[in-house]
Design an enzyme around this catalytic site. Sequence first.
Site, PDB file in Angstrom:
ATOM      1  N   THR A 183      74.863  63.681  97.680  1.00  0.00           N
ATOM      2  CA  THR A 183      75.933  63.958  99.210  1.00  0.00           C
ATOM      3  C   THR A 183      76.706  62.970  98.590  1.00  0.00           C
ATOM      4  OG1 THR A 183      74.215  65.343 100.184  1.00  0.00           O
ATOM      5  CG2 THR A 183      75.619  64.180 101.489  1.00  0.00           C
ATOM      6  N   THR A 281      67.391  68.437  95.963  1.00  0.00           N
ATOM      7  CA  THR A 281      67.119  66.803  95.554  1.00  0.00           C
ATOM      8  C   THR A 281      68.357  66.590  96.410  1.00  0.00           C
ATOM      9  OG1 THR A 281      67.816  65.730  93.757  1.00  0.00           O
ATOM     10  CG2 THR A 281      65.402  66.148  94.444  1.00  0.00           C
ATOM     11  N   GLU A 282      68.693  65.277  97.157  1.00  0.00           N
ATOM     12  CA  GLU A 282      69.989  65.074  97.874  1.00  0.00           C
ATOM     13  C   GLU A 282      69.778  63.537  97.667  1.00  0.00           C
ATOM     14  OE1 GLU A 282      72.717  66.235  97.889  1.00  0.00           O
ATOM     15  OE2 GLU A 282      71.780  68.717  98.209  1.00  0.00           O
ATOM     16  N   VAL A 283      70.962  62.808  96.509  1.00  0.00           N
ATOM     17  CA  VAL A 283      70.737  60.672  96.531  1.00  0.00           C
ATOM     18  C   VAL A 283      72.133  61.117  97.227  1.00  0.00           C
ATOM     19  CG1 VAL A 283      71.285  59.332  94.542  1.00  0.00           C
ATOM     20  CG2 VAL A 283      69.522  61.389  94.191  1.00  0.00           C
TER      21      VAL A 283
END
Length: 314
Positions: A183, A281-283
Amino acid sequence: MMSSSYPIGLPNTPWGETEKAEWLSLQRIQRSYADDVLSQLDKLSSDFDVEQYGSLNYQPYAGKDYPLFAVKSRPWNPNRPTVLVTGGVHGYETSGVHGALRFLQSKATGYSEHFNLLVLPCLSPWGYETINRWTPLAVDPNRSFVENSPAQESALAMAYVASVSGPSSNKEGILAHIDLHETTDSDNSEFRPAKAARDGTVNTNWNIPDGFYLVGDTVQPAADFQRAIIESVAAVTHIAEPDEQGCLIGEPLAQPGVILYDTKAAGLCAGFSGAEYVTTTEVYPDSANSTPENCIQAQVAAVCAGLDYLLQVK
């Protein structure tokens, strides 16, 4: 918070072919899929099977086509559970691509005796090169994992995974699917305003979470699986805190660092496999507390934590 109007199209009017062509004309190649991704795949062939599963026919839009590759652990054993890892569904989300590659380079062989590993490191190479969320036709691949998909990226990936894994209802199907994303601040500055302009709607920006978080599946939330990943990644990078409403990107927390979507209904990549254990996943690469290397390490930690959890419960 409402954003300012987008420079292409008219307010409250969905784009036609003219506006989409105008948008495409503004996109520029900014990095190399061949140099950054394909060159790394060449180095993996001694330990893995590297297979081309399709090609994006983008000659009319980009002046070239893009070969698509998957990496399979060896030996492939139909009696083992299969774990699918996908990266670069949104090509601009850099650590998703390089996290998948780093996992293959540094960790995957250690899990190959327990799982069939199937890794698609970069589903959207044109998006990778142009640092873009969409396809050249202004289609979001991560809303296109549906029957009769409007995105070549999504259709080719679905067909290939089905050919390798078999129907998800069989034991040869996918046990777990980890989809690697980011994101970014550009979600608010570019991509959400562009989407609203394309669709003829009004954009309301969300609060960009500062930190790592997961998107689980509403139908199969797998709470312990999500928790194990969050706990492991917390040793690598910080976990996003909820906003004043107790939400991340407008969704309520299911548990610390985790929100839920109906991934299949939304056409998300994480929803197409029918896996028992699913997460996205959202890094957050734009954090003052993150570096590109730290973001890659967070993606690798997430994949390994998911696999370690599966080793304990299966």
